[in-house]
Design an enzyme around this catalytic site. Sequence first.
Site, short mmCIF file in Angstrom:
data_model
loop_
_atom_site.label_atom_id
_atom_site.label_comp_id
_atom_site.label_asym_id
_atom_site.label_seq_id
_atom_site.Cartn_x
_atom_site.Cartn_y
_atom_site.Cartn_z
CE LYS A 3 -4.45 -1.23 5.00
NZ LYS A 3 -4.94 -1.94 6.21
CE LYS B 219 -1.48 -1.64 3.82
NZ LYS B 219 -0.33 -2.47 4.23
#
Length: 231
Positions: free
Chosen positions: A203, A103
Amino acid sequence: MHKIALAGAGNIGSALLRLIVESAQALDQGGKPLIEVRSVLVRDLNKARPGLPPGLRLVNDPAQIIEDGEIQTVVELMGGVEEAFKLASAALRSGKSVVTANKNLLAERGPELFALAKEKGLSIGFEAAVCAGIPIIRALQESLRADPILCLEGILNGTTNYILTRMTEEGLDYGSALKDAQRLGFAEPDPHNDVSGIDSVCKLGILSSLAFGAYTDYRNIPVSGIENIDA
């Protein structure tokens, strides 16, 4: 048969390798493997790795993956940003697709990688980068493409969710809840990225970019950690 290479053989890499080697889902109807792991990139060739399936070809030079013309996909499990970016971009330039759950890499260097993949006519798979096995990324890319999305709400980090739940329901102080999360394996030995909010905001940057059709730089999103929250 699809031939892949893995970069990284830590806990996640070892589990993925076992799944590929041992899972019936990795076999075709005739019982033959659908995926062949050609190489596994590691830092130390001499390190004992009892968790890995036997017979794997271990290499410690990224060029041995990038220059292997039989490898079709590189799975990046190194973590971090810069080294992972070098490997992923080199893989794309050499005609290999990339799969990553990183991520931090996608939140920071994603636009460059996706532009390169588009230029080369290749794909980047990153479903596990957000919410692990919950198919939120595919839903945003495919199922919800025709729908106007007005906002995103959700729990994006399991560590902070566990800690705050224990503090709320049982009145634990932050330190005790964190130690319990670490003991149970919900929190890393160094939990900074989770409890500071870095994990969540990376995220959120990825999900926002997908939901609203323009790159969202996670560094511009206000974020607060949970370290100073009391019961």
